[in-house]
Design a protein around this motif. Structure first.
Motif, PDB file in Angstrom:
ATOM      1  N   SER A  75       0.810  -1.223   0.000  1.00 18.71           N
ATOM      2  CA  SER A  75       0.000   0.000   0.000  1.00 18.71           C
ATOM      3  C   SER A  75       0.843   1.272   0.000  1.00 18.71           C
ATOM      4  O   SER A  75       0.389   2.317  -0.482  1.00 18.71           O
ATOM      5  N   TRP A  76       2.072   1.216   0.510  1.00 14.44           N
ATOM      6  CA  TRP A  76       2.903   2.424   0.534  1.00 14.44           C
ATOM      7  C   TRP A  76       3.192   2.944  -0.862  1.00 14.44           C
ATOM      8  O   TRP A  76       3.404   4.147  -1.069  1.00 14.44           O
ATOM      9  N   LEU A  77       3.155   2.059  -1.847  1.00 13.83           N
ATOM     10  CA  LEU A  77       3.420   2.468  -3.223  1.00 13.83           C
ATOM     11  C   LEU A  77       2.256   3.252  -3.838  1.00 13.83           C
ATOM     12  O   LEU A  77       2.470   4.038  -4.768  1.00 13.83           O
ATOM     13  N   GLY A  78       1.029   3.053  -3.321  1.00 16.21           N
ATOM     14  CA  GLY A  78      -0.134   3.712  -3.900  1.00 16.21           C
ATOM     15  C   GLY A  78      -0.024   5.219  -3.931  1.00 16.21           C
ATOM     16  O   GLY A  78       0.016   5.833  -5.020  1.00 16.21           O
ATOM     17  N   PRO A  79       0.042   5.881  -2.777  1.00 16.24           N
ATOM     18  CA  PRO A  79       0.144   7.339  -2.790  1.00 16.24           C
ATOM     19  C   PRO A  79       1.464   7.849  -3.360  1.00 16.24           C
ATOM     20  O   PRO A  79       1.511   8.924  -3.951  1.00 16.24           O
ATOM     21  N   ARG A  80       2.512   7.072  -3.191  1.00 16.45           N
ATOM     22  CA  ARG A  80       3.819   7.519  -3.690  1.00 16.45           C
ATOM     23  C   ARG A  80       3.806   7.634  -5.213  1.00 16.45           C
ATOM     24  O   ARG A  80       4.295   8.620  -5.785  1.00 16.45           O
ATOM     25  N   LEU A  81       3.251   6.644  -5.881  1.00 18.21           N
ATOM     26  CA  LEU A  81       3.203   6.665  -7.345  1.00 18.21           C
ATOM     27  C   LEU A  81       2.117   7.606  -7.855  1.00 18.21           C
ATOM     28  O   LEU A  81       2.316   8.333  -8.838  1.00 18.21           O
ATOM     29  N   ALA A  82       0.953   7.598  -7.216  1.00 19.52           N
ATOM     30  CA  ALA A  82      -0.153   8.445  -7.665  1.00 19.52           C
ATOM     31  C   ALA A  82       0.222   9.920  -7.625  1.00 19.52           C
ATOM     32  O   ALA A  82      -0.136  10.687  -8.529  1.00 19.52           O
ATOM     33  N   SER A  83       0.953  10.324  -6.603  1.00 20.28           N
ATOM     34  CA  SER A  83       1.318  11.731  -6.477  1.00 20.28           C
ATOM     35  C   SER A  83       2.351  12.165  -7.518  1.00 20.28           C
ATOM     36  O   SER A  83       2.616  13.349  -7.686  1.00 20.28           O
ATOM     37  N   GLN A  84       2.900  11.185  -8.246  1.00 18.96           N
ATOM     38  CA  GLN A  84       3.807  11.492  -9.350  1.00 18.96           C
ATOM     39  C   GLN A  84       3.062  11.561 -10.685  1.00 18.96           C
ATOM     40  O   GLN A  84       3.664  11.867 -11.718  1.00 18.96           O
ATOM     41  N   GLY A  85       1.755  11.281 -10.652  1.00 17.66           N
ATOM     42  CA  GLY A  85       0.973  11.408 -11.873  1.00 17.66           C
ATOM     43  C   GLY A  85       0.517  10.102 -12.482  1.00 17.66           C
ATOM     44  O   GLY A  85       0.542   9.930 -13.709  1.00 17.66           O
ATOM     45  N   PHE A  86       0.053   9.175 -11.643  1.00 15.73           N
ATOM     46  CA  PHE A  86      -0.521   7.913 -12.113  1.00 15.73           C
ATOM     47  C   PHE A  86      -1.793   7.614 -11.329  1.00 15.73           C
ATOM     48  O   PHE A  86      -1.950   8.070 -10.199  1.00 15.73           O
ATOM     49  N   VAL A  87      -2.669   6.822 -11.932  1.00 18.05           N
ATOM     50  CA  VAL A  87      -3.765   6.213 -11.189  1.00 18.05           C
ATOM     51  C   VAL A  87      -3.282   4.822 -10.792  1.00 18.05           C
ATOM     52  O   VAL A  87      -2.806   4.063 -11.639  1.00 18.05           O
TER      53      VAL A  87
END
Length: 284
Positions: free
Chosen positions: A95-107
């Motif tokens: 789950s730690w990857l979810g917000p980390r990647l999304a905030s870089q511009g991904f769903v």
């Protein structure tokens, strides 16, 4: 003299009315400001995000999950990534990857599997089902460019991302994290793949999993192998700057075709957290 002046005047008119030579079009998939080492190592990127829970009962083909997505649509649509946990684990392990990647511009969707005992091939099928849900029926489907999709996973979920890539070669990127799979040869896999192994992994030793997986990928493919220095099998299941920075760079480079991220991938990076890096850079 009169003829010369007339010719000069005519040339000036032609320049004025002729269309300018078109400039090279900017990459329409670039999202966010120009990257720096600090920006890809940061815990959050430039996009504000939100998240929504996907109930198991509301979907078919996978066990539900959590969607993380940029709140603004000003930049247009985004690429999407599905992430699977490993054997006996739930989505909380990735789950730690979810917000980390999304905030870089991904769903991003982190999934629960139908059973915590599911094998890699099943996890691959479930990753694809999650992507289909994201792009076809989810509440964020209009934010996603369905042609720009990727998969990730830990352990058997990482093996699942390899299976998913073979099943759906239209995927733009795959990142198996300390992957485990009974199949060792992936010669038919054409998806740009970054395999992240761990030096001290005793569950999926790199010598019998990550390394042969990488070696078997086609020589002409865009591929890379990162071995985490002095790390264990569970290294990708909690915040890990090295995993994050190179995952972000790989997804940006191949899902968004954003060559601004080449600088972090090619030439092969090195550092105290990297035991080994192999690749086929420069990338296509």
């Amino acid at each position: 003299m009169v003829k010369a002046r007339f010719a000069a005047a005519l040339a000036a008119v032609l320049v004025a009315v002729s269309p300018a030579t078109p400039a090279l079009a900017a990459n329409p998939y670039e999202r966010g400001p120009a990257p720096t080492t600090s920006s890809i190592e940061a815990s959050r990127g430039s996009f504000a995000i939100a998240q929504t829970t996907v109930a198991r009962s509301a979907v078919s083909g996978f066990g539900g999950g959590t969607i993380y997505y940029p709140t603004s649509t000003a930049s247009g649509t985004f690429g999407a990534v599905a992430i699977s946990p490993g054997f006996t684990a739930s989505q909380s392990s990735v789950s730690w990857l979810g917000p980390r990647l999304a905030s870089q511009g991904f769903v991003v969707i982190t999934i629960d599997t139908l059973s915590t005992l599911d094998q890699p091939a099943s996890r691959g099928t479930q990753l694809l089902a999650a992507l289909d849900y994201l792009t076809r029926t989810s509440s964020v489907r209009t934010r996603i460019d369905a042609t720009r999709l990727g998969v990730m996973g830990h352990s058997m979920g990482g093996g699942g991302s390899l299976s998913a890539s073979v099943s759906r070669p239209s995927l733009q990127a795959a990142i198996p994290l300390t992957p485990w799979h009974g199949t060792k040869s992936w010669t038919s896999d054409r998806v740009p793949t970054l395999i992240i192994g761990a030096e001290n992994d005793t569950v999926a030793p790199v010598s019998s999993h990550s390394e042969p997986f990488y070696t078997s990928l086609p020589a002409a493919a865009d591929k890379a192998y990162l071995e985490l220095n002095n790390a264990s099998h569970s290294a990708p299941t909690s915040t890990n700057v090295t995993v994050a920075k190179y995952s972000i760079s790989w997804l940006k480079r191949f899902i968004d075709d954003d060559t601004r991220y080449d600088q972090f991938l090619c030439p092969n990076p090195s550092g105290s957290t990297i035991q080994e890096w192999r690749s086929t850079c420069p990338y296509s």
